[in-house]
Scaffold this motif. Structure first.
Motif, PDB file in Angstrom:
ATOM      1  N   LEU A  40       5.174   3.950  -1.621  1.00  0.00           N
ATOM      2  CA  LEU A  40       6.191   3.268  -0.817  1.00  0.00           C
ATOM      3  C   LEU A  40       7.488   3.009  -1.581  1.00  0.00           C
ATOM      4  O   LEU A  40       8.498   2.650  -0.970  1.00  0.00           O
ATOM      5  N   GLN A  41       7.470   3.194  -2.888  1.00  0.00           N
ATOM      6  CA  GLN A  41       8.649   2.861  -3.686  1.00  0.00           C
ATOM      7  C   GLN A  41       9.854   3.727  -3.348  1.00  0.00           C
ATOM      8  O   GLN A  41      10.995   3.293  -3.488  1.00  0.00           O
ATOM      9  N   ASP A  42       9.633   4.950  -2.909  1.00  0.00           N
ATOM     10  CA  ASP A  42      10.742   5.868  -2.635  1.00  0.00           C
ATOM     11  C   ASP A  42      11.041   6.006  -1.142  1.00  0.00           C
ATOM     12  O   ASP A  42      11.739   6.936  -0.731  1.00  0.00           O
ATOM     13  N   VAL A  43      10.526   5.079  -0.336  1.00  0.00           N
ATOM     14  CA  VAL A  43      10.729   5.122   1.114  1.00  0.00           C
ATOM     15  C   VAL A  43      11.847   4.156   1.490  1.00  0.00           C
ATOM     16  O   VAL A  43      11.885   3.019   1.008  1.00  0.00           O
ATOM     17  N   ASP A  44      12.776   4.602   2.350  1.00  0.00           N
ATOM     18  CA  ASP A  44      13.916   3.759   2.725  1.00  0.00           C
ATOM     19  C   ASP A  44      13.481   2.488   3.450  1.00  0.00           C
ATOM     20  O   ASP A  44      13.994   1.400   3.182  1.00  0.00           O
ATOM     21  N   ASP A  76       9.509  -6.731  -1.147  1.00  0.00           N
ATOM     22  CA  ASP A  76       9.665  -6.737  -2.602  1.00  0.00           C
ATOM     23  C   ASP A  76       8.313  -6.419  -3.220  1.00  0.00           C
ATOM     24  O   ASP A  76       7.266  -6.773  -2.660  1.00  0.00           O
ATOM     25  N   SER A  77       8.329  -5.750  -4.360  1.00  0.00           N
ATOM     26  CA  SER A  77       7.073  -5.423  -5.035  1.00  0.00           C
ATOM     27  C   SER A  77       7.335  -5.206  -6.510  1.00  0.00           C
ATOM     28  O   SER A  77       8.444  -4.847  -6.918  1.00  0.00           O
ATOM     29  N   GLU A  78       6.296  -5.430  -7.297  1.00  0.00           N
ATOM     30  CA  GLU A  78       6.415  -5.268  -8.748  1.00  0.00           C
ATOM     31  C   GLU A  78       5.053  -4.904  -9.315  1.00  0.00           C
ATOM     32  O   GLU A  78       4.037  -5.520  -8.970  1.00  0.00           O
ATOM     33  N   GLU A  79       5.042  -3.913 -10.173  1.00  0.00           N
ATOM     34  CA  GLU A  79       3.808  -3.564 -10.880  1.00  0.00           C
ATOM     35  C   GLU A  79       3.658  -4.494 -12.075  1.00  0.00           C
ATOM     36  O   GLU A  79       4.615  -4.734 -12.819  1.00  0.00           O
ATOM     37  N   GLU A  81       0.659  -6.279 -15.144  1.00  0.00           N
ATOM     38  CA  GLU A  81      -0.322  -5.874 -16.151  1.00  0.00           C
ATOM     39  C   GLU A  81      -1.574  -5.280 -15.515  1.00  0.00           C
ATOM     40  O   GLU A  81      -2.070  -5.768 -14.502  1.00  0.00           O
ATOM     41  N   GLY A  82      -2.069  -4.219 -16.117  1.00  0.00           N
ATOM     42  CA  GLY A  82      -3.296  -3.596 -15.652  1.00  0.00           C
ATOM     43  C   GLY A  82      -3.120  -2.679 -14.463  1.00  0.00           C
ATOM     44  O   GLY A  82      -4.110  -2.283 -13.839  1.00  0.00           O
ATOM     45  N   GLY A  83      -1.873  -2.340 -14.123  1.00  0.00           N
ATOM     46  CA  GLY A  83      -1.633  -1.460 -12.992  1.00  0.00           C
ATOM     47  C   GLY A  83      -1.718  -2.131 -11.642  1.00  0.00           C
ATOM     48  O   GLY A  83      -1.622  -1.470 -10.606  1.00  0.00           O
ATOM     49  N   ARG A  84      -1.899  -3.453 -11.638  1.00  0.00           N
ATOM     50  CA  ARG A  84      -1.925  -4.189 -10.372  1.00  0.00           C
ATOM     51  C   ARG A  84      -0.505  -4.359  -9.841  1.00  0.00           C
ATOM     52  O   ARG A  84       0.465  -4.174 -10.553  1.00  0.00           O
ATOM     53  N   TRP A  85      -0.422  -4.732  -8.562  1.00  0.00           N
ATOM     54  CA  TRP A  85       0.876  -4.952  -7.933  1.00  0.00           C
ATOM     55  C   TRP A  85       0.902  -6.318  -7.261  1.00  0.00           C
ATOM     56  O   TRP A  85      -0.118  -6.785  -6.743  1.00  0.00           O
ATOM     57  N   VAL A  86       2.056  -6.944  -7.282  1.00  0.00           N
ATOM     58  CA  VAL A  86       2.315  -8.108  -6.433  1.00  0.00           C
ATOM     59  C   VAL A  86       3.420  -7.699  -5.467  1.00  0.00           C
ATOM     60  O   VAL A  86       4.355  -6.984  -5.837  1.00  0.00           O
ATOM     61  N   ALA A  87       3.284  -8.128  -4.227  1.00  0.00           N
ATOM     62  CA  ALA A  87       4.228  -7.692  -3.198  1.00  0.00           C
ATOM     63  C   ALA A  87       4.449  -8.801  -2.187  1.00  0.00           C
ATOM     64  O   ALA A  87       3.586  -9.665  -1.982  1.00  0.00           O
ATOM     65  N   VAL A  88       5.605  -8.764  -1.559  1.00  0.00           N
ATOM     66  CA  VAL A  88       5.912  -9.647  -0.437  1.00  0.00           C
ATOM     67  C   VAL A  88       6.235  -8.763   0.759  1.00  0.00           C
ATOM     68  O   VAL A  88       7.073  -7.855   0.665  1.00  0.00           O
TER      69      VAL A  88
END
Length: 211
Positions: A40-44, A76-79, A81-88
């Protein structure tokens, strides 16, 4: 009421119901949904669908899923530690699954958007009743020291939007929430929610009376 022709979208089944206009924070650790976040990072306009898991578990697959859910948009999202993600994310609109597709590696489905009916003449009065019921529940929860909705919340003037906002603020279980989500008539949704909240008010008042 269907709104559009069908389209294909990634899916994220959850054990909770997400309503349109509801914020949904996510902590993502399962590999297939980590792949979804990366894609999803490269999707408008990054969006995916959320449906309730009616039976089974969020992790591992094989669960039974509701057919009607909500399209959410990644805000919003951020990778971490450990390859996990947090997102809103935020709920955008209702949709209905018409066909589940093979995982790729996360679930995919063909869906159709679902539109609310126009609110009837009672929309404004039911919106106000729901507002005061949510506020009463929140006040009682605060008095009992329980977490609840903020007392300074506001609802949109539009009864359909307000119905979703009120549902998101209310302490209701996933099955009741799903029953409210599938209703096409916002006035019926507001009425049913208010009835559920009045039952909860009675229970909270009994707790207060018992000390």
């Amino acid at each position: 009421m269907l709104l559009s022709m069908g389209y294909t979208i990634p899916m994220f089944p959850l054990s909770n119901v997400v309503f349109p206009f509801m914020l949904l924070p996510l902590h993502i650790f399962e590999e297939r949904y980590r792949c979804l976040m990366e894609d999803l990072q490269d999707v408008d306009e990054p969006e995916f669908g959320v449906v309730l898991i009616e039976r089974g578990w969020e992790v591992g697959g094989g669960e039974e899923r509701a057919s009607l859910g909500t399209v959410v948009r990644l805000l919003d999202s951020e990778e971490i530690e450990g390859g996990r993600w947090v997102a809103v994310t935020a709920g955008v609109r209702r949709m209905r699954v018409t066909r589940w597709l093979p995982d790729a590696p996360y679930p995919m489905a063909e869906v159709e958007d679902v539109k609310d009916l126009e609110a009837g003449d009672e929309g404004e009065s039911l919106r106000e009743a729901a507002y005061y019921a949510v506020r009463k529940v929140a006040a009682l929860q605060a008095e009992l020291g329980e977490p609840g909705a903020p007392l300074d919340f506001e609802l949109a003037r539009d009864p359909a939007i307000a119905s979703y906002q009120a549902c998101a603020l209310s302490p209701i279980g996933p099955l009741d929430a799903q029953r409210l989500l599938v209703m096409d008539d916002p006035t019926a949704r507001l009425w049913e929610l208010t009835e559920l909240l009045h039952e909860h008010i009675d229970s909270l008042e009994l707790q207060l009376a018992a000390g």
